[in-house]
Design a protein around this motif. Structure first.
Motif, short mmCIF file in Angstrom:
data_model
loop_
_atom_site.label_atom_id
_atom_site.label_comp_id
_atom_site.label_asym_id
_atom_site.label_seq_id
_atom_site.Cartn_x
_atom_site.Cartn_y
_atom_site.Cartn_z
N ARG B 299 0.66 -1.15 -0.16
CA ARG B 299 0.10 0.06 0.05
C ARG B 299 0.91 1.19 0.05
NH1 ARG B 299 -4.35 -2.26 3.53
NH2 ARG B 299 -2.86 -2.34 5.12
N ASN B 300 1.74 1.33 0.88
CA ASN B 300 2.68 2.43 0.89
C ASN B 300 3.47 2.67 -0.13
OD1 ASN B 300 2.77 4.02 3.68
ND2 ASN B 300 2.61 1.76 4.31
N ALA B 301 4.01 1.60 -0.74
CA ALA B 301 4.76 1.58 -2.00
C ALA B 301 3.93 2.26 -3.19
CB ALA B 301 5.45 0.54 -2.37
N ALA B 302 2.65 1.68 -3.29
CA ALA B 302 2.00 2.18 -4.35
C ALA B 302 1.50 3.77 -4.19
CB ALA B 302 0.56 1.63 -4.45
N ARG B 303 1.03 3.93 -3.08
CA ARG B 303 0.77 5.51 -2.73
C ARG B 303 2.12 6.31 -3.10
NH1 ARG B 303 -3.26 4.19 1.33
NH2 ARG B 303 -1.83 3.50 2.81
N LEU B 304 3.26 5.97 -2.81
CA LEU B 304 4.38 6.85 -2.73
C LEU B 304 4.47 6.92 -4.30
CD1 LEU B 304 6.90 8.21 -2.01
CD2 LEU B 304 8.17 5.99 -1.73
N LEU B 305 4.41 5.66 -5.02
CA LEU B 305 4.79 5.85 -6.47
C LEU B 305 3.74 6.60 -7.21
CD1 LEU B 305 6.21 4.84 -9.11
CD2 LEU B 305 4.73 3.22 -9.30
N LEU B 306 2.59 6.73 -6.93
CA LEU B 306 1.33 7.54 -7.52
C LEU B 306 1.92 8.73 -7.21
CD1 LEU B 306 -1.84 5.61 -6.95
CD2 LEU B 306 -0.06 5.52 -9.05
N ASP B 307 2.26 9.25 -6.03
CA ASP B 307 2.69 10.53 -5.81
C ASP B 307 3.65 11.32 -6.40
OD1 ASP B 307 2.57 12.95 -3.96
OD2 ASP B 307 4.59 12.50 -3.53
N ARG B 308 4.82 10.32 -6.85
CA ARG B 308 6.00 10.67 -7.55
C ARG B 308 5.70 10.79 -8.94
NH1 ARG B 308 10.39 11.18 -4.25
NH2 ARG B 308 9.23 11.82 -2.41
N ILE B 309 4.50 9.84 -9.29
CA ILE B 309 4.38 10.14 -10.82
C ILE B 309 3.48 11.53 -11.08
CG2 ILE B 309 2.70 9.38 -12.77
CD1 ILE B 309 3.21 6.47 -11.34
N ASP B 310 2.75 11.93 -10.04
CA ASP B 310 2.14 13.21 -10.20
C ASP B 310 3.09 14.49 -9.97
OD1 ASP B 310 -0.28 12.22 -10.95
OD2 ASP B 310 -0.86 12.07 -8.98
N ASN B 311 4.13 14.00 -8.83
CA ASN B 311 4.88 15.36 -8.54
C ASN B 311 6.30 14.92 -8.63
OD1 ASN B 311 2.52 15.02 -6.28
ND2 ASN B 311 2.80 17.15 -7.25
N PRO B 312 6.98 14.75 -9.83
CA PRO B 312 8.21 14.31 -10.13
C PRO B 312 9.19 15.25 -9.43
CG PRO B 312 7.16 14.76 -12.10
CD PRO B 312 6.30 15.39 -11.37
N THR B 313 10.13 14.50 -8.77
CA THR B 313 11.31 15.25 -7.84
C THR B 313 12.32 14.31 -7.81
OG1 THR B 313 11.69 15.97 -5.62
CG2 THR B 313 9.59 14.35 -5.82
N THR B 314 13.39 14.80 -7.46
CA THR B 314 14.56 14.19 -7.46
C THR B 314 14.74 13.51 -6.18
OG1 THR B 314 15.91 16.01 -7.28
CG2 THR B 314 15.86 15.05 -9.64
N SER B 315 14.25 14.19 -5.13
CA SER B 315 14.57 13.70 -3.82
C SER B 315 14.10 12.17 -3.41
CB SER B 315 14.07 14.89 -2.45
OG SER B 315 12.54 14.63 -2.64
N SER B 316 14.85 11.89 -2.53
CA SER B 316 14.37 10.28 -2.24
C SER B 316 13.63 10.18 -1.00
CB SER B 316 15.61 9.51 -2.10
OG SER B 316 16.41 9.57 -3.24
N THR B 317 12.46 9.28 -0.85
CA THR B 317 11.78 9.02 0.41
C THR B 317 12.06 7.63 0.85
OG1 THR B 317 10.27 10.48 -0.15
CG2 THR B 317 9.50 9.02 1.31
#
Lengths: 336, 336
Positions: B299-317
């Motif tokens: 669940r967390n991985a999918a949510r993080l990915l969806l967020d990264r797709i919408d808000n591309p950034t280079t920082s790592s979480t």
DNA sequence: GCAATATATTGGAACTATTCAAAAACGGAC
DNA sequence: GTCCGTTTTTGAATAGTTCCAATATATTGC
């Protein structure tokens, strides 16, 4: 965001037309070696990535198939996927996985979604409660489809699954040969073909041995600690002396129950499972089980689907993958 | 083969332009109710199927993500997929599943293939032996990526996984509190971060309790009957009194081994597993286990990915999903 | 009541990245 | 100059989206 590298930019870089670059891409013999090299060079230099979506627009295959499972959380299905993957990876095909969660409505929505994505075909484990209108709907979408593990219709549609009836029959026959007389069947409800076929095989074999007593105990399979009326039955004045379980997980749970009450599976009581999960070979006692070969089912289903995609036909093929009985300690015989 | 029903044929049927039909499709407020009805009618009548591929050509999202797993046959991964599916199904996104089979070369090929299919992002469980060049390659392909369960670099990249070190530490501390003094760790080799973090947690906690002895026993995890040097160690003059296992499957195997030799896990010897598989609650004895919550990780991985797709950034979480110890019979305490 | 303005609706055409059929360019042999 | 085979290019086709312009209708001012 820099703009994407397209086949056109590659062509410009290499000083040829887009069409020529396309030919290089698909290893056509129509381009000269010299041109091919130049184009390949340009691709490397620009970091070109093939856009399959654009190609799909013109062609008719997308190189994807849909995998509609009803419980992606179950280990049995992962074995199935292993077999499917083995076949499709060589065919350069990729699988889109969706979960119907045993819900026919959701199943239909997911199938439509797959169709929108343009999958070339479907491997489908129909959710319990699917009507056979499902197959005509899928046909209406022009989707080749292979059902696995369960089927919605006795007659129509392609199907690949284990020979449940035969497997269950093997188990019962083995128990009878070793002197068991009161054999119960534990697990599930006849909500889909896989459950019905197991029960058919069970009843038919008992009948053959003139041991007709209907010790069929339904349980909720998603809850391993649910043994239905098994505990009461065991405590009754005429308890059974053997049980065939719907699957290995349930059989392990039964063995745990017996051991916790001082009964030794294999001596006091025979237990047989189904599926031959890896842990069944190392448990105590080791579990006798009906081998259903999910990897083989997956392989066969994928092969059948690929064939149906290439050669569309309306005729139905049914493949029953035959199983065997893996005899271990839990049903009697050698015990330490 | 009749020709496909396109948005254009729908528009003609409804007597509007293709553009208007497109607006209806996407629930735009720019079309009148009357026109909308006419168009929807025409769609139903012709059996129109939306072609997402064509839409993707112009837009930038395809509504697909890639799922790169290194062993799709393992039940642990099916739980992970369950969590992922739960999140993406609501976002109208579909997952393409590929199998790296712990092979870095194959992994790279599969990732490239996913990229060609236009996936919007990647959830990746890196194959053992992946170099951290993998991440830069993925970045070069402009693919947002979340690593799960394992990571290839201490510093870079998004990552979601269980807090292995903490979980192992909980297990060791519990054993020490209950009087165990010679605790072994069984299973695996430090070939990836998940294994290394478990071992780190194990060693660190032993050190904290001044119990430093290096009873770390490597095994081949794909073979459940491989217990490494555990049998010899057990038969030695100074055997351990407890074992923490890499996962539940292996722990169950150890319990089977002990029971078959007349030793009762939980009394004579403590066993702790990891993952909390359903069967660990119903085995005999029931298994104490480190809960790693694969569904939560998914669940967390999918949510993080969806967020990264919408808000591309280079920082790592990096998200560590904390676990707990599920205390049952196999480590001592209440036994029947 | 008429023109001017505003708003709702619709249509045309460009755009996306590829494939494919057909046509064209090229070079060499006769 | 024509013929022929090889290699390359042109332009249409695929099925959507989206911008911009055009049209129809409604509202307002005078």
């Amino acid at each position: 965001m820099k703009k994407a590298v397209t086949l056109n930019s590659v062509a410009v870089e290499a000083g040829v037309s887009r069409a020529t670059a396309s030919l290089v891409l698909r290893d056509s013999p129509l381009v000269s070696l010299e041109t091919r090299d130049r184009v390949i060079c340009a691709m490397d230099k620009l970091g070109y990535i093939y856009n399959r979506g654009a190609a799909n627009l013109r062609g008719q295959k997308t190189g994807t198939i849909g995998l509609v499972l009803c419980d992606i959380g179950s280990p049995f299905y992962s074995q199935l996927m292993l077999g499917i993957d083995e076949v499709i990876v060589d065919a350069n095909i990729v699988a889109i996985l969706v979960n119907s969660a045993e819900n026919p409505d959701r199943q239909l929505r997911q199938i439509r979604r797959l169709r929108e994505h343009g999958v070339d075909g479907l491997i489908l484990c129909p959710a319990a409660g699917s009507s056979d209108a499902l197959l005509s709907e899928i046909e209406r979408l022009h989707l080749p489809c292979v059902q696995v593990l369960r089927h919605v219709s006795q007659r129509n549609g392609n199907y690949v699954g284990p020979d449940y009836a035969d497997g269950t029959s093997l188990a019962v026959t083995h128990l009878v040969r070793h002197g068991r007389r009161k054999i119960a069947f534990l697990g599930g409800r006849p909500v889909h073909s896989a459950a019905r076929e197991r029960l058919d095989g069970f009843r038919k074999t008992l009948k053959k041995h003139k041991l007709e007593h209907d010790l069929i105990i339904p349980t909720h399979l998603e809850n391993l600690s649910d043994l239905g009326s098994f505990p009461e039955l065991l405590a009754s004045s005429t308890p059974p002396d053997a049980v065939v379980c719907y699957n290995d997980m349930l059989a392990q749970s039964v063995m745990g129950y017996l051991l916790a009450r001082g009964k030794m599976p294999g001596r006091d009581f025979a237990v047989i499972g189904a599926d031959d999960l890896p842990q069944s070979a190392v448990s105590f006692p080791t579990l006798t089980t009906i081998v259903t070969d999910p990897v083989g089912v997956g392989r066969n289903a994928a092969r059948l689907l690929l064939d149906r995609i290439d050669n569309p036909t309306t005729s139905s093929t049914r493949i029953l993958v035959s199983g065997q009985l893996m005899i271990r300690q839990s049903c009697g015989g050698q015990l330490p």
